[in-house]
Design a protein around this motif. Structure first.
Motif, PDB file in Angstrom:
ATOM      1  N   VAL A 239      -2.969   5.505   5.182  1.00 18.39           N
ATOM      2  CA  VAL A 239      -3.561   4.528   4.306  1.00 18.39           C
ATOM      3  C   VAL A 239      -3.071   3.229   4.717  1.00 18.39           C
ATOM      4  CG1 VAL A 239      -4.619   3.719   2.030  1.00 18.39           C
ATOM      5  CG2 VAL A 239      -4.627   6.275   2.451  1.00 18.39           C
TER       6      VAL A 239
ATOM      7  N   TYR B 100       0.083   4.968  -1.744  1.00 23.74           N
ATOM      8  CA  TYR B 100      -0.680   5.941  -0.997  1.00 23.74           C
ATOM      9  C   TYR B 100       0.072   6.419   0.237  1.00 23.74           C
ATOM     10  CZ  TYR B 100      -4.075   3.413  -3.935  1.00 23.74           C
ATOM     11  OH  TYR B 100      -4.802   3.043  -4.933  1.00 23.74           O
TER      12      TYR B 100
ATOM     13  N   THR C  86       0.762  -1.260  -0.174  1.00 24.98           N
ATOM     14  CA  THR C  86       0.055  -0.054   0.029  1.00 24.98           C
ATOM     15  C   THR C  86       0.716   1.155  -0.060  1.00 24.98           C
ATOM     16  OG1 THR C  86      -1.779  -1.194   1.184  1.00 24.98           O
ATOM     17  CG2 THR C  86      -1.961   1.154   1.110  1.00 24.98           C
TER      18      THR C  86
END
Length: 256
Positions: free
Chosen positions: A86, A82, A78
């Protein structure tokens, strides 16, 4: 007892944080694989609830390697696209799903070891890779203090709730990815996702020493004084940690 709860884990978090500054993310991640958070918590659980409870918690902590690697995988992938907030939410969500799954399984040492090995194999295979060079880093005093406070809070929470949680959840929560979360968020914020990936890949190598620590506790706690059992387990952990570093270095030399 309260003094131990407030000082043991923060002290070890301080050591690993300084290692990150001195030797970079790979070594810091490798050192983070040592039972620097779960070890003191398990020791306190044995002191408060006895060796049988402690052995059960150690088996659960061993299986929780799987949940820790679920966190690492979710965060690592992730964070490449991001914001760290997040990535942290995705990592924690993956950890809680894995943790609930683990606590629904029988708490036998063989199942715990199988879950741990599966987690390590998945992380080694599926964590992203990076060729970015290691960076010289620094840690602010505020970051360092927050890491130590977080460690003390986790220790107090697990030990205070252990009676109602039981051995299995206490063991799993002792391996809550506190250090991984703190190091990952602060590292991404300051140095970017490639640094985080190097850090999390370093943690995979350190899982073997944590597994050795938990297995030794499972075998020694029922028949040994708690201090002797933890001493033997700590020596086994350090030995495996040293050996894993040597083997990894030999593979790198052979590849070069």
């Amino acid at each position: 007892m309260l003094l131990l709860k407030l000082t043991l884990v923060p002290f070890f978090l301080l050591v690993v944080s300084m290692a990150a500054v001195r030797w970079g993310p790979g070594v810091a991640g490798w050192l983070a694989g040592l039972p620097i958070v779960a070890g003191p918590i398990l020791y306190l659980l044995v002191l408060e609830h006895g060796p049988v409870f402690g052995a059960g918690a150690a088996a659960a902590a061993l299986s929780a390697i799987f949940a820790s690697e679920a966190f690492n995988l979710a965060y690592a992938w992730t964070c490449r696209k991001y914001h760290y907030a997040v990535a942290a939410v995705m990592g924690l969500a993956a950890w809680f799903i894995a943790a609930f799954t683990l606590t629904s399984l029988p708490g036998s040492p063989s199942i715990a070891l199988g879950a741990a090995l599966l987690g390590v194999a998945c992380a080694q295979t599926f964590l992203p890779r990076t060729q970015a060079a290691a960076k010289v880093i620094s840690i602010t005093r505020t970051d360092l203090v927050m890491r130590m406070i977080s460690g003390a809070v986790l220790t107090l929470a697990v030990t205070m709730l252990s009676v109602s949680l039981g051995a299995q959840w206490s063991g799993v929560l002792s391996v809550f990815p506190l250090l991984g979360l703190i190091l990952s968020v602060s590292s991404q914020r300051a140095y970017g996702p490639d640094f985080v990936v190097r850090l999390l890949r370093g943690m995979v190598l350190g899982r073997f020493s944590f597994a050795a620590f938990c297995l030794c506790l499972i075998w020694t706690l029922p028949g040994q004084n708690a201090e002797i059992a933890f001493l033997i387990s700590s020596l086994a952990s350090v030995t495996v940690q040293w050996a894993s570093r040597q083997i990894a270095a030999a593979f790198r030399r052979a590849a070069a």
